[in-house]
Design a protein around this motif. Structure first.
Motif, PDB file in Angstrom:
ATOM      1  N   ASP A   1       0.840  -1.199   0.000  1.00 16.58           N
ATOM      2  CA  ASP A   1       0.000   0.000   0.000  1.00 16.58           C
ATOM      3  C   ASP A   1       0.875   1.248   0.000  1.00 16.58           C
ATOM      4  O   ASP A   1       1.993   1.236   0.546  1.00 16.58           O
ATOM      5  CB  ASP A   1      -0.895   0.016   1.240  1.00 16.58           C
ATOM      6  CG  ASP A   1      -1.836  -1.171   1.299  1.00 16.58           C
ATOM      7  OD1 ASP A   1      -2.831  -1.161   0.572  1.00 16.58           O
ATOM      8  OD2 ASP A   1      -1.564  -2.114   2.072  1.00 16.58           O
TER       9      ASP A   1
ATOM     10  N   PRO B   1      -8.605  -0.690   2.199  1.00 22.08           N
ATOM     11  CA  PRO B   1      -8.840   0.334   1.164  1.00 22.08           C
ATOM     12  C   PRO B   1     -10.319   0.603   0.917  1.00 22.08           C
ATOM     13  O   PRO B   1     -10.723   1.751   0.714  1.00 22.08           O
ATOM     14  CB  PRO B   1      -8.170  -0.269  -0.081  1.00 22.08           C
ATOM     15  CG  PRO B   1      -7.149  -1.213   0.467  1.00 22.08           C
ATOM     16  CD  PRO B   1      -7.774  -1.800   1.693  1.00 22.08           C
TER      17      PRO B   1
ATOM     18  N   VAL C   1      -8.419   2.470  -3.712  1.00 21.65           N
ATOM     19  CA  VAL C   1      -9.357   3.366  -3.029  1.00 21.65           C
ATOM     20  C   VAL C   1     -10.159   4.178  -4.034  1.00 21.65           C
ATOM     21  O   VAL C   1     -11.386   4.230  -3.989  1.00 21.65           O
ATOM     22  CB  VAL C   1      -8.607   4.291  -2.048  1.00 21.65           C
ATOM     23  CG1 VAL C   1      -9.557   5.324  -1.437  1.00 21.65           C
ATOM     24  CG2 VAL C   1      -7.946   3.469  -0.935  1.00 21.65           C
TER      25      VAL C   1
ATOM     26  N   ASN D   1      -6.118  11.447  -3.568  1.00 21.46           N
ATOM     27  CA  ASN D   1      -5.137  10.394  -3.341  1.00 21.46           C
ATOM     28  C   ASN D   1      -3.752  10.781  -3.841  1.00 21.46           C
ATOM     29  O   ASN D   1      -2.818   9.994  -3.699  1.00 21.46           O
ATOM     30  CB  ASN D   1      -5.573   9.116  -4.077  1.00 21.46           C
ATOM     31  CG  ASN D   1      -6.830   8.516  -3.493  1.00 21.46           C
ATOM     32  OD1 ASN D   1      -6.890   8.208  -2.314  1.00 21.46           O
ATOM     33  ND2 ASN D   1      -7.853   8.351  -4.326  1.00 21.46           N
TER      34      ASN D   1
ATOM     35  N   LYS E   1      -6.389  -2.905  -6.745  1.00 19.55           N
ATOM     36  CA  LYS E   1      -5.548  -3.252  -5.603  1.00 19.55           C
ATOM     37  C   LYS E   1      -4.317  -4.045  -6.032  1.00 19.55           C
ATOM     38  O   LYS E   1      -4.429  -5.002  -6.785  1.00 19.55           O
ATOM     39  CB  LYS E   1      -6.366  -4.074  -4.593  1.00 19.55           C
ATOM     40  CG  LYS E   1      -5.595  -4.441  -3.325  1.00 19.55           C
ATOM     41  CD  LYS E   1      -5.477  -3.224  -2.436  1.00 19.55           C
ATOM     42  CE  LYS E   1      -4.570  -3.513  -1.243  1.00 19.55           C
ATOM     43  NZ  LYS E   1      -3.135  -3.404  -1.587  1.00 19.55           N
TER      44      LYS E   1
END
Length: 339
Positions: free
Chosen positions: A51, A133, A162, A226, A332
């Motif tokens: 992540d 997430p 996300v 983000n 992801k």
């Protein structure tokens, strides 16, 4: 009882990166595997998460989560199967979610493990769309940004774990318009054609401010950040009066070695009465039951879509992390140890 292996491999941080991490900052090392003590379980990891927040943990600075220790195994979200148990309530063969990733076998305190059901959803989804997430997207949109039906929403990093969920959640809850930015034309196409975004653009194709204005000529009410940097400045320009911004990540500057200038248009925050607020998922675990019920329903109905980028083999764990920082993933990024 399953025969235990003699050793397990784990990724260690051996040097603190200056700027972009290098493969030489990490080492894959072996350590003995022992039967778990009372109150603990031994888990063979099947998938672990990489992540963006992990980049910050590689710096020796005080933050909301402690830094990784040098010459120690790194950690992070993982799902696996119990191969030996010293804890009541956990049996060999149970599948669990826990926080000791970056390794093949994890000796986990039972109180820090949560049972998950592979019959309900694929195990990897508990690290993404149904995991941290996903809850970050859910809490950041509905609580931090106070989303309401009819809002126009802009999401940066919209093809990530996300961001891709934020845009779809906004559409499912009645957004008037959802716009996303991503780093390739292929990702832009995915956002619009498969995830149902109303518009999307490749931030590499021109100034973000200009592309956002074209995609949202009537402005935006919510910005889910983000990326930071140029995206945040552009969003401040496009936000309508009483707009709200959730500041979730700033991946554009995680590897910078010099202080980053702030947005040059922050005076607009005053006249527009904007609200910019950070989000940490740890503040919102009370939403977990509602999140799992609602998002699980959308997954089962096919209304919510997701994608994972899976890298096979623990030996490729650092490559997966570096790829994440470059934006190589769609959805992801997962490291799978299922061979």
């Amino acid at each position: 009882m399953t025969a235990l292996p003699a050793t397990s491999r784990a990724w260690h941080l051996v040097a603190r990166p200056h700027g972009w991490p290098a493969p030489t900052d990490f080492a894959l090392r072996e350590s003995p595997v022992e039967a778990p003590a009372e109150g603990r379980i031994l888990v063979r990891n099947l998938h672990f998460s990489v992540d963006p927040y992990m980049r910050g943990r590689m710096n020796d600075v005080k933050s909301y989560v402690p830094p990784f220790e040098l010459d120690r195994p790194m950690d992070g979200g993982a799902v696996g199967v119990v191969v030996a148990s010293g804890a009541e309530g956990f049996a060999e063969g149970d599948h669990v979610l826990h926080g000791l990733g970056w390794r093949e076998y994890a000796d986990v305190p039972a109180r820090h493990a949560t049972k998950v059901d592979p019959e309900v959803a694929p195990l990897s989804t508990y690290l993404g769309v149904l995991g941290m997430p996903g809850l970050t997207a859910y809490a950041g949109l509905f609580e931090t940004a106070s989303f309401k039906e009819g809002d126009a929403v802009f999401v940066s990093g919209a093809a990530g774990a996300v961001g891709s969920q934020v845009g779809q959640l906004a559409k499912l809850k009645g957004a008037s318009r959802v716009i996303g930015s991503a780093g390739s034309d292929e990702k832009v196409k995915w956002l619009v054609e498969e995830l149902g975004f109303d518009a999307a653009f490749n931030y590499r194709n021109g100034p973000v401010k200009d592309q956002l204005r074209e995609a949202a000529p009537d402005g935006i009410d919510v910005y889910f950040d983000n990326v930071g940097g140029e995206h945040l400045e552009a969003a401040i320009s496009s936000l309508n009066v009483h707009g709200r911004a959730t500041i979730c990540g700033m991946i554009a500057q995680y590897n910078d070695t010099e202080p980053v200038p702030g947005p040059r248009n922050m005076a607009l925050i005053i006249g527009k009465r904007l609200r910019l607020q950070g989000v940490l998922v740890g503040d919102h675990y009370g939403l977990q039951p509602r999140f799992v019920e609602e998002v699980g329903g959308w997954l089962r109905s096919g209304e919510l879509k997701y994608r994972e980028t899976s890298v096979e083999g623990i030996e490729n764990g650092v490559d997966a992390f570096l790829g994440l920082l470059r934006g190589d993933n769609t959805g992801k990024m997962i490291v799978s140890l299922t061979r």
